[in-house]
Design a protein around this motif. Structure first.
Motif, PDB file in Angstrom:
ATOM      1  N   ILE A  56       0.837  -1.205   0.000  1.00 56.72           N
ATOM      2  CA  ILE A  56       0.000   0.000   0.000  1.00 56.72           C
ATOM      3  C   ILE A  56       0.868   1.250   0.000  1.00 56.72           C
ATOM      4  CG2 ILE A  56      -1.683   1.338   1.333  1.00 56.72           C
ATOM      5  CD1 ILE A  56      -2.826  -1.447   2.246  1.00 56.72           C
ATOM      6  N   ARG A  57       1.933   1.230   0.788  1.00 54.13           N
ATOM      7  CA  ARG A  57       2.862   2.371   0.825  1.00 54.13           C
ATOM      8  C   ARG A  57       3.431   2.614  -0.578  1.00 54.13           C
ATOM      9  NH1 ARG A  57       6.059   5.092   4.714  1.00 54.13           N
ATOM     10  NH2 ARG A  57       5.356   3.694   6.350  1.00 54.13           N
ATOM     11  N   ASP A  58       3.826   1.532  -1.265  1.00 58.62           N
ATOM     12  CA  ASP A  58       4.371   1.662  -2.617  1.00 58.62           C
ATOM     13  C   ASP A  58       3.313   2.180  -3.590  1.00 58.62           C
ATOM     14  OD1 ASP A  58       6.794   0.720  -1.653  1.00 58.62           O
ATOM     15  OD2 ASP A  58       6.478  -1.333  -2.381  1.00 58.62           O
ATOM     16  N   GLN A  59       2.081   1.697  -3.449  1.00 61.19           N
ATOM     17  CA  GLN A  59       0.984   2.151  -4.310  1.00 61.19           C
ATOM     18  C   GLN A  59       0.749   3.644  -4.121  1.00 61.19           C
ATOM     19  OE1 GLN A  59      -2.684   0.007  -3.694  1.00 61.19           O
ATOM     20  NE2 GLN A  59      -3.809   1.224  -5.177  1.00 61.19           N
ATOM     21  N   MET A  60       0.772   4.091  -2.870  1.00 59.50           N
ATOM     22  CA  MET A  60       0.577   5.511  -2.592  1.00 59.50           C
ATOM     23  C   MET A  60       1.716   6.339  -3.169  1.00 59.50           C
ATOM     24  SD  MET A  60      -1.000   5.488   1.259  1.00 59.50           S
ATOM     25  CE  MET A  60      -0.893   7.267   1.382  1.00 59.50           C
ATOM     26  N   ALA A  61       2.934   5.814  -3.092  1.00 59.09           N
ATOM     27  CA  ALA A  61       4.092   6.530  -3.649  1.00 59.09           C
ATOM     28  C   ALA A  61       3.914   6.706  -5.156  1.00 59.09           C
ATOM     29  CB  ALA A  61       5.385   5.785  -3.329  1.00 59.09           C
ATOM     30  N   GLY A  62       3.390   5.688  -5.816  1.00 59.86           N
ATOM     31  CA  GLY A  62       3.138   5.781  -7.247  1.00 59.86           C
ATOM     32  C   GLY A  62       2.076   6.817  -7.588  1.00 59.86           C
ATOM     33  N   MET A  63       1.236   7.132  -6.616  1.00 60.33           N
ATOM     34  CA  MET A  63       0.182   8.129  -6.809  1.00 60.33           C
ATOM     35  C   MET A  63       0.652   9.523  -6.395  1.00 60.33           C
ATOM     36  SD  MET A  63      -2.889   5.805  -5.227  1.00 60.33           S
ATOM     37  CE  MET A  63      -4.176   7.037  -5.360  1.00 60.33           C
ATOM     38  N   GLY A  64       1.903   9.612  -5.889  1.00 59.30           N
ATOM     39  CA  GLY A  64       2.441  10.902  -5.473  1.00 59.30           C
ATOM     40  C   GLY A  64       2.176  11.245  -4.016  1.00 59.30           C
ATOM     41  N   TRP A  65       1.969  10.233  -3.173  1.00 62.32           N
ATOM     42  CA  TRP A  65       1.689  10.444  -1.753  1.00 62.32           C
ATOM     43  C   TRP A  65       2.625   9.600  -0.904  1.00 62.32           C
ATOM     44  CZ3 TRP A  65      -2.014  13.766   0.207  1.00 62.32           C
ATOM     45  CH2 TRP A  65      -2.859  14.349  -0.737  1.00 62.32           C
ATOM     46  N   THR A  66       2.988  10.131   0.245  1.00 63.76           N
ATOM     47  CA  THR A  66       3.720   9.361   1.237  1.00 63.76           C
ATOM     48  C   THR A  66       2.829   9.239   2.456  1.00 63.76           C
ATOM     49  OG1 THR A  66       4.765  11.322   2.195  1.00 63.76           O
ATOM     50  CG2 THR A  66       5.991  10.155   0.471  1.00 63.76           C
ATOM     51  N   ILE A  67       3.190   8.336   3.327  1.00 64.15           N
ATOM     52  CA  ILE A  67       2.441   8.183   4.564  1.00 64.15           C
ATOM     53  C   ILE A  67       3.413   8.318   5.717  1.00 64.15           C
ATOM     54  CG2 ILE A  67       2.595   5.675   4.563  1.00 64.15           C
ATOM     55  CD1 ILE A  67      -0.348   5.762   5.672  1.00 64.15           C
ATOM     56  N   GLU A  68       3.027   9.119   6.691  1.00 63.82           N
ATOM     57  CA  GLU A  68       3.845   9.323   7.873  1.00 63.82           C
ATOM     58  C   GLU A  68       3.107   8.731   9.059  1.00 63.82           C
ATOM     59  OE1 GLU A  68       4.300  13.556   8.093  1.00 63.82           O
ATOM     60  OE2 GLU A  68       5.891  13.572   6.609  1.00 63.82           O
ATOM     61  N   ASP A  69       3.801   7.894   9.824  1.00 67.23           N
ATOM     62  CA  ASP A  69       3.221   7.343  11.035  1.00 67.23           C
ATOM     63  C   ASP A  69       3.581   8.268  12.190  1.00 67.23           C
ATOM     64  OD1 ASP A  69       2.078   4.975   9.886  1.00 67.23           O
ATOM     65  OD2 ASP A  69       4.119   4.242   9.621  1.00 67.23           O
ATOM     66  N   THR A  70       2.562   8.875  12.783  1.00 73.15           N
ATOM     67  CA  THR A  70       2.761   9.824  13.877  1.00 73.15           C
ATOM     68  C   THR A  70       2.107   9.277  15.140  1.00 73.15           C
ATOM     69  OG1 THR A  70       0.705  11.062  13.566  1.00 73.15           O
ATOM     70  CG2 THR A  70       2.580  11.695  12.171  1.00 73.15           C
ATOM     71  N   PRO A  71       2.426   9.832  16.292  1.00 75.26           N
ATOM     72  CA  PRO A  71       1.756   9.398  17.529  1.00 75.26           C
ATOM     73  C   PRO A  71       0.235   9.592  17.471  1.00 75.26           C
ATOM     74  CG  PRO A  71       3.707  10.686  18.048  1.00 75.26           C
ATOM     75  CD  PRO A  71       3.500  10.785  16.555  1.00 75.26           C
ATOM     76  N   GLN A  72      -0.229  10.515  16.628  1.00 76.59           N
ATOM     77  CA  GLN A  72      -1.664  10.763  16.476  1.00 76.59           C
ATOM     78  C   GLN A  72      -2.300   9.845  15.437  1.00 76.59           C
ATOM     79  OE1 GLN A  72       0.634  13.405  16.230  1.00 76.59           O
ATOM     80  NE2 GLN A  72       0.406  13.833  18.408  1.00 76.59           N
ATOM     81  N   GLY A  73      -1.496   9.007  14.774  1.00 71.98           N
ATOM     82  CA  GLY A  73      -1.989   8.117  13.741  1.00 71.98           C
ATOM     83  C   GLY A  73      -1.327   8.420  12.413  1.00 71.98           C
ATOM     84  N   PRO A  74      -1.623   7.609  11.406  1.00 71.08           N
ATOM     85  CA  PRO A  74      -0.998   7.820  10.107  1.00 71.08           C
ATOM     86  C   PRO A  74      -1.522   9.075   9.430  1.00 71.08           C
ATOM     87  CG  PRO A  74      -2.623   6.081   9.965  1.00 71.08           C
ATOM     88  CD  PRO A  74      -2.523   6.462  11.413  1.00 71.08           C
ATOM     89  N   ARG A  75      -0.652   9.678   8.614  1.00 68.48           N
ATOM     90  CA  ARG A  75      -1.020  10.910   7.926  1.00 68.48           C
ATOM     91  C   ARG A  75      -0.484  10.848   6.496  1.00 68.48           C
ATOM     92  NH1 ARG A  75       1.507  16.496  10.083  1.00 68.48           N
ATOM     93  NH2 ARG A  75       3.371  15.243   9.894  1.00 68.48           N
ATOM     94  N   ALA A  76      -1.360  11.084   5.527  1.00 71.65           N
ATOM     95  CA  ALA A  76      -0.965  11.119   4.121  1.00 71.65           C
ATOM     96  C   ALA A  76      -0.417  12.499   3.807  1.00 71.65           C
ATOM     97  CB  ALA A  76      -2.151  10.792   3.228  1.00 71.65           C
ATOM     98  N   LYS A  77       0.636  12.514   3.014  1.00 71.67           N
ATOM     99  CA  LYS A  77       1.266  13.782   2.669  1.00 71.67           C
ATOM    100  C   LYS A  77       1.637  13.754   1.188  1.00 71.67           C
ATOM    101  CE  LYS A  77       5.075  16.669   4.233  1.00 71.67           C
ATOM    102  NZ  LYS A  77       6.207  16.765   5.155  1.00 71.67           N
ATOM    103  N   LYS A  78       1.249  14.792   0.469  1.00 71.87           N
ATOM    104  CA  LYS A  78       1.560  14.912  -0.963  1.00 71.87           C
ATOM    105  C   LYS A  78       3.056  15.117  -1.116  1.00 71.87           C
ATOM    106  CE  LYS A  78       0.003  15.478  -5.228  1.00 71.87           C
ATOM    107  NZ  LYS A  78      -0.272  14.284  -5.974  1.00 71.87           N
ATOM    108  N   THR A  79       3.658  14.346  -2.035  1.00 69.34           N
ATOM    109  CA  THR A  79       5.086  14.525  -2.279  1.00 69.34           C
ATOM    110  C   THR A  79       5.292  15.696  -3.216  1.00 69.34           C
ATOM    111  OG1 THR A  79       5.008  12.900  -4.061  1.00 69.34           O
ATOM    112  CG2 THR A  79       5.685  12.104  -1.913  1.00 69.34           C
ATOM    113  N   SER A  80       6.417  16.309  -3.105  1.00 67.74           N
ATOM    114  CA  SER A  80       6.720  17.494  -3.925  1.00 67.74           C
ATOM    115  C   SER A  80       7.261  17.113  -5.258  1.00 67.74           C
ATOM    116  CB  SER A  80       7.729  18.381  -3.228  1.00 67.74           C
ATOM    117  OG  SER A  80       7.289  18.699  -1.946  1.00 67.74           O
TER     118      SER A  80
END
Length: 80
Positions: A56-80
């Motif tokens: 899933i992480r790789d699929q999101m990267a292919g879509m231009g998104w990364t995922i950050e695991d934070t203490p508040q939960g996962p967060r999607a972030k658009k890559t530059s």
């Protein structure tokens, strides 16, 4: 404080915030498809299905998104 000094301080704060992730949350609308992948990945991680989680992480990267695991939960972030 002059306006140019204030602008310099604000610019410095924004650079720090990009690295450390506190203070000024970036407003990025996460598409429903990406949010669904974030939730699916979280479920896979809870089930200890790390292979699927990585896919899933790789699929999101292919879509231009990364995922950050934070203490508040996962967060999607658009890559530059």
């Amino acid at each position: 404080m002059s306006p140019s000094e204030a602008a310099g301080i604000l610019a410095m704060w924004q650079k720090l915030d990009q690295v450390l992730g506190f203070g000024m949350p970036a407003k990025t609308d996460v598409p429903a498809e990406v949010q669904a992948l974030v939730e699916e990945r979280q479920s896979a991680r809870k089930a200890k299905n790390f292979k699927r989680s990585d896919e899933i992480r790789d699929q999101m990267a292919g879509m231009g998104w990364t995922i950050e695991d934070t203490p508040q939960g996962p967060r999607a972030k658009k890559t530059s």
